[in-house]
Design a protein around this motif. Structure first.
Motif, PDB file in Angstrom:
ATOM      1  N   THR A   1      36.107   1.581  66.010  1.00 29.12           N
ATOM      2  CA  THR A   1      35.192   2.662  65.620  1.00 29.12           C
ATOM      3  C   THR A   1      35.339   3.846  66.572  1.00 29.12           C
ATOM      4  OG1 THR A   1      33.633   1.039  64.732  1.00 29.12           O
ATOM      5  CG2 THR A   1      32.798   3.260  65.141  1.00 29.12           C
ATOM      6  N   TYR A   2      35.351   3.563  67.855  1.00 24.67           N
ATOM      7  CA  TYR A   2      35.489   4.641  68.840  1.00 24.67           C
ATOM      8  C   TYR A   2      36.845   5.338  68.701  1.00 24.67           C
ATOM      9  CZ  TYR A   2      35.889   7.060  73.288  1.00 24.67           C
ATOM     10  OH  TYR A   2      36.079   8.025  74.244  1.00 24.67           O
ATOM     11  N   SER A   3      37.913   4.564  68.494  1.00 25.80           N
ATOM     12  CA  SER A   3      39.259   5.147  68.370  1.00 25.80           C
ATOM     13  C   SER A   3      39.347   6.101  67.188  1.00 25.80           C
ATOM     14  CB  SER A   3      40.305   4.033  68.229  1.00 25.80           C
ATOM     15  OG  SER A   3      40.320   3.201  69.358  1.00 25.80           O
ATOM     16  N   VAL A   4      38.751   5.692  66.060  1.00 29.88           N
ATOM     17  CA  VAL A   4      38.788   6.545  64.869  1.00 29.88           C
ATOM     18  C   VAL A   4      38.005   7.829  65.097  1.00 29.88           C
ATOM     19  CG1 VAL A   4      38.024   6.734  62.476  1.00 29.88           C
ATOM     20  CG2 VAL A   4      39.203   4.678  63.239  1.00 29.88           C
ATOM     21  N   MET A   5      36.816   7.702  65.635  1.00 30.46           N
ATOM     22  CA  MET A   5      35.950   8.875  65.797  1.00 30.46           C
ATOM     23  C   MET A   5      36.479   9.853  66.842  1.00 30.46           C
ATOM     24  SD  MET A   5      33.916   8.194  63.450  1.00 30.46           S
ATOM     25  CE  MET A   5      33.301   6.795  62.524  1.00 30.46           C
ATOM     26  N   SER A   6      37.346   9.371  67.758  1.00 31.51           N
ATOM     27  CA  SER A   6      37.894  10.258  68.783  1.00 31.51           C
ATOM     28  C   SER A   6      39.350  10.631  68.518  1.00 31.51           C
ATOM     29  CB  SER A   6      37.778   9.591  70.166  1.00 31.51           C
ATOM     30  OG  SER A   6      38.516   8.375  70.190  1.00 31.51           O
ATOM     31  N   ASN A   7      39.853  10.308  67.314  1.00 30.74           N
ATOM     32  CA  ASN A   7      41.247  10.593  66.964  1.00 30.74           C
ATOM     33  C   ASN A   7      41.449  12.101  66.794  1.00 30.74           C
ATOM     34  OD1 ASN A   7      43.695  10.968  65.348  1.00 30.74           O
ATOM     35  ND2 ASN A   7      43.665   8.747  65.128  1.00 30.74           N
ATOM     36  N   ASP A   8      42.380  12.667  67.585  1.00 34.60           N
ATOM     37  CA  ASP A   8      42.600  14.115  67.548  1.00 34.60           C
ATOM     38  C   ASP A   8      43.108  14.590  66.193  1.00 34.60           C
ATOM     39  OD1 ASP A   8      41.760  14.408  70.131  1.00 34.60           O
ATOM     40  OD2 ASP A   8      43.751  14.222  71.007  1.00 34.60           O
ATOM     41  N   VAL A   9      43.952  13.775  65.555  1.00 38.26           N
ATOM     42  CA  VAL A   9      44.512  14.174  64.252  1.00 38.26           C
ATOM     43  C   VAL A   9      43.411  14.260  63.202  1.00 38.26           C
ATOM     44  CG1 VAL A   9      46.129  13.536  62.417  1.00 38.26           C
ATOM     45  CG2 VAL A   9      46.772  13.193  64.807  1.00 38.26           C
ATOM     46  N   LEU A  10      42.506  13.274  63.205  1.00 41.18           N
ATOM     47  CA  LEU A  10      41.451  13.238  62.187  1.00 41.18           C
ATOM     48  C   LEU A  10      40.404  14.322  62.386  1.00 41.18           C
ATOM     49  CD1 LEU A  10      40.853   9.395  61.756  1.00 41.18           C
ATOM     50  CD2 LEU A  10      42.096  10.938  60.254  1.00 41.18           C
TER      51      LEU A  10
ATOM     52  N   CYS B   1      36.398   8.425  57.571  1.00 39.79           N
ATOM     53  CA  CYS B   1      36.378   7.783  58.884  1.00 39.79           C
ATOM     54  C   CYS B   1      35.975   6.313  58.793  1.00 39.79           C
ATOM     55  CB  CYS B   1      35.446   8.535  59.825  1.00 39.79           C
ATOM     56  SG  CYS B   1      36.102  10.135  60.359  1.00 39.79           S
ATOM     57  N   TRP B   2      34.972   5.988  57.978  1.00 36.04           N
ATOM     58  CA  TRP B   2      34.578   4.588  57.865  1.00 36.04           C
ATOM     59  C   TRP B   2      35.614   3.767  57.107  1.00 36.04           C
ATOM     60  CZ3 TRP B   2      31.662   2.558  61.184  1.00 36.04           C
ATOM     61  CH2 TRP B   2      30.603   3.261  61.747  1.00 36.04           C
ATOM     62  N   LEU B   3      36.351   4.403  56.217  1.00 41.20           N
ATOM     63  CA  LEU B   3      37.492   3.707  55.605  1.00 41.20           C
ATOM     64  C   LEU B   3      38.524   3.349  56.667  1.00 41.20           C
ATOM     65  CD1 LEU B   3      38.312   5.443  52.190  1.00 41.20           C
ATOM     66  CD2 LEU B   3      37.921   3.014  52.582  1.00 41.20           C
ATOM     67  N   PHE B   4      38.771   4.273  57.594  1.00 38.45           N
ATOM     68  CA  PHE B   4      39.700   4.001  58.687  1.00 38.45           C
ATOM     69  C   PHE B   4      39.197   2.843  59.555  1.00 38.45           C
ATOM     70  CE2 PHE B   4      42.167   7.948  58.223  1.00 38.45           C
ATOM     71  CZ  PHE B   4      43.417   7.480  58.595  1.00 38.45           C
ATOM     72  N   VAL B   5      37.917   2.874  59.908  1.00 35.84           N
ATOM     73  CA  VAL B   5      37.346   1.807  60.748  1.00 35.84           C
ATOM     74  C   VAL B   5      37.521   0.456  60.062  1.00 35.84           C
ATOM     75  CG1 VAL B   5      35.218   0.876  61.716  1.00 35.84           C
ATOM     76  CG2 VAL B   5      35.699   3.317  61.912  1.00 35.84           C
ATOM     77  N   GLY B   6      37.135   0.390  58.780  1.00 37.03           N
ATOM     78  CA  GLY B   6      37.256  -0.863  58.047  1.00 37.03           C
ATOM     79  C   GLY B   6      38.695  -1.304  57.889  1.00 37.03           C
TER      80      GLY B   6
ATOM     81  N   ILE C   1      45.028   4.579  53.387  1.00 37.46           N
ATOM     82  CA  ILE C   1      44.440   3.939  54.562  1.00 37.46           C
ATOM     83  C   ILE C   1      44.592   2.418  54.520  1.00 37.46           C
ATOM     84  CG2 ILE C   1      42.276   3.570  55.825  1.00 37.46           C
ATOM     85  CD1 ILE C   1      41.402   6.360  54.861  1.00 37.46           C
ATOM     86  N   ILE C   2      44.565   1.822  53.309  1.00 37.21           N
ATOM     87  CA  ILE C   2      44.532   0.364  53.206  1.00 37.21           C
ATOM     88  C   ILE C   2      45.897  -0.231  52.891  1.00 37.21           C
ATOM     89  CG2 ILE C   2      43.490  -1.583  51.993  1.00 37.21           C
ATOM     90  CD1 ILE C   2      41.116   0.347  51.368  1.00 37.21           C
ATOM     91  N   PHE C   3      46.588   0.309  51.874  1.00 35.95           N
ATOM     92  CA  PHE C   3      47.782  -0.359  51.370  1.00 35.95           C
ATOM     93  C   PHE C   3      49.099   0.195  51.920  1.00 35.95           C
ATOM     94  CE2 PHE C   3      44.565  -1.451  48.219  1.00 35.95           C
ATOM     95  CZ  PHE C   3      44.780  -2.814  48.085  1.00 35.95           C
ATOM     96  N   VAL C   4      49.161   1.495  52.180  1.00 37.58           N
ATOM     97  CA  VAL C   4      50.403   2.045  52.732  1.00 37.58           C
ATOM     98  C   VAL C   4      50.774   1.387  54.056  1.00 37.58           C
ATOM     99  CG1 VAL C   4      51.428   4.140  53.720  1.00 37.58           C
ATOM    100  CG2 VAL C   4      50.372   4.223  51.468  1.00 37.58           C
TER     101      VAL C   4
END
Length: 473
Positions: free
Chosen positions: A84-93, A323-328, A381-384
């Motif tokens: 969760t922290y990694s996603v929310m602090s991701n510079d690209v996102l 973002c929550w899709l990324f976390v999950g 986010i999920i299948f690729v």
């Protein structure tokens, strides 16, 4: 069951639950945490702690507390928090909400109606002029927003009735709106490409450079088809009658372009140019673009407090979903890989002994089929990520693969029975417009997408020329 078999069962349960309509992000998180608890559970450690408490002469309550602390002291919870922290602090996102905000502000600034009217006048001597104007408007507006539903809906309210009033064939006009509205997920600055970059680790600036020519190629194929079809069969796109509004001098037309077409085009090119030439990071360029969108809305006297509130709300809602899709997804994929599921898929695919071109085609067919029930964000986010570890084995560049995926995802919005563009348009179309007619109109444009994919397969230089020119090999 072995751990790899449990991983495969985990994937099967996920596919089954999303087919039932469960929220995808929370399904991913629930399965990731649930199966992750099993994967990371250390029963021996828990018993050692409990036996030590008995040895130390602890009372019953302390023993129960020790048992429960061992039960809840599982690494999956640390993994979930870290992801969760990694996603929310991701510079690209960081660029995602900024680009979304720019798009929503532009969408609510009433720029598109003026832009469509101007392009319609400029293209009046071209066969199918209204369709050509609608396509160019869709391409420009979709590039600014990157939100397919918003573009199709707005253009469906603006250009679609105008074409029907001009006696355009209903299917033909429907296909133009549906196909044009999807271009924003391919042509930079595309939010989809930002999400792919965060997923794959590919440089976003190289992705933008690689996607520019394929995006223009697809838009060009659409325009060529529309003009050719209208020239061969003028009945489906009659030439609009001359009126006082369309009879303007060259100077007046230039002024219309300066006040409607060029402001939005300059905003998009400035943002894209700053990224491609290294003048700013995607996040910095997106911030400038968001500010430029506000200034543009202010200049058109369309920036109100209510519209600003709506833009902020929609931006937050869409960004939270991504973002929550990324976390999950990252929690799910970490557990899936830890259990050996990724290795099972890798061994299966590499054991087929297929050529790189066959692998590419199979991967694109799978993504094409996934596009029926799922949105592009869920696929990316999920299948690729399932395909990405296989690319080195087949010697496929993730940049090239990403551009093909972006092209392929155009088809998911145009292919019946789950063509979302068609449903967006049907939702705001006049009652007499049937869904079958909209599906029929999408088919030729679906053929143009497949043709564009084939051309890129045959001529990969279309993808590589600009990145290699600007950044070297």
């Amino acid at each position: 069951m072995t751990d790899p078999q449990i991983a495969v069962a985990m994937l099967g349960i996920f596919i089954f639950t999303i087919m039932l309509g469960f929220p995808i992000a929370f399904t991913l998180m629930a399965l990731g945490v649930g199966f992750g608890y099993y994967a990371y559970f250390d029963a021996d450690r828990q018993w050692r702690l409990y036996e030590r408490a008995i040895t130390d002469g602890a009372d019953l309550w302390t023993r129960i507390e020790t048992w429960l602390s061992g039960f809840f002291n599982n690494r999956i919870f640390d993994l979930f928090v870290n992801q969760t922290y990694s996603v929310m602090s991701n510079d690209v996102l960081t660029a995602v909400p900024l680009f979304l905000f720019m798009g929503y502000v532009v969408e609510r600034a009433n720029i598109v109606d003026r832009l469509f009217s101007t392009l319609q006048i400029a293209a009046k001597r071209i066969p199918g002029s209204m369709a050509v104007a609608a396509l160019i408007t869709c391409a420009l507006f979709a590039t600014a927003t990157g939100i397919v539903g918003a573009v199709v809906t707005l253009m469906g309210l603006l250009a679609f009735p105008a074409m029907l009033n001009a006696r355009y064939n209903t299917s033909f006009a429907s296909g133009v709106i549906c196909a044009g509205g999807t271009l924003g997920i391919l042509i930079p600055p595309s939010i989809m490409l930002i999400v792919y970059a965060a997923t794959s680790g590919v440089s976003i600036v190289r992705l933008y450079a690689g996607a520019l020519l394929p995006g223009l190629l697809l838009a060009g194929l659409y325009v060529v088809y529309v003009v050719g079809r209208a020239w061969l069969n003028p009945k489906i796109a009659p030439r609009p009658p001359e009126t006082e509004e369309t009879q303007v001098s060259g100077f007046a037309l230039l002024w219309l372009l300066i006040t409607s077409f060029f402001p939005l085009a300059i905003l998009i090119l400035s943002v894209l140019g700053a990224i491609l030439f290294g003048l700013a990071t995607p996040s910095e360029a997106a911030a400038v673009g968001a500010l430029g969108g506000l200034i543009l809305a202010l200049a058109y006297r369309a920036l109100t407090w209510q519209r600003l509130q709506e833009s902020v709300y929609l931006t937050v809602r869409t960004s939270a979903m991504v973002c929550w899709l990324f976390v999950g997804s990252w929690t799910f994929s970490s557990v899936f890989s830890y259990l050996g599921g990724e290795q099972v898929i890798s061994d299966f695919v590499t054991g087929l002994d297929i050529s790189p071109i066959v692998f590419l085609i199979l991967a694109q067919i799978i993504i094409f089929l996934l596009g029926w029930p799922l949105e592009w964000s869920e696929i990316i986010i999920i299948f690729v990520p399932i395909f990405l570890p296989l690319l080195p084995h087949f010697g496929i560049d993730p940049l090239f693969f990403g551009i093909l995926v972006a092209l392929n995802l155009q088809t998911s919005f145009l292919t019946p029975p789950m063509a979302m563009s068609a449903y967006y348009l049907k939702g705001i179309a006049p009652p007499h417009v049937q869904l079958v007619e909209i599906f029929k109109g999408c088919m030729p444009f679906l053929g143009m997408v497949i043709l564009a994919m084939a051309l890129i397969y045959i001529f990969p230089g279309v993808v590589y020329w600009l990145p290699n020119l600007v950044y070297g090999r």
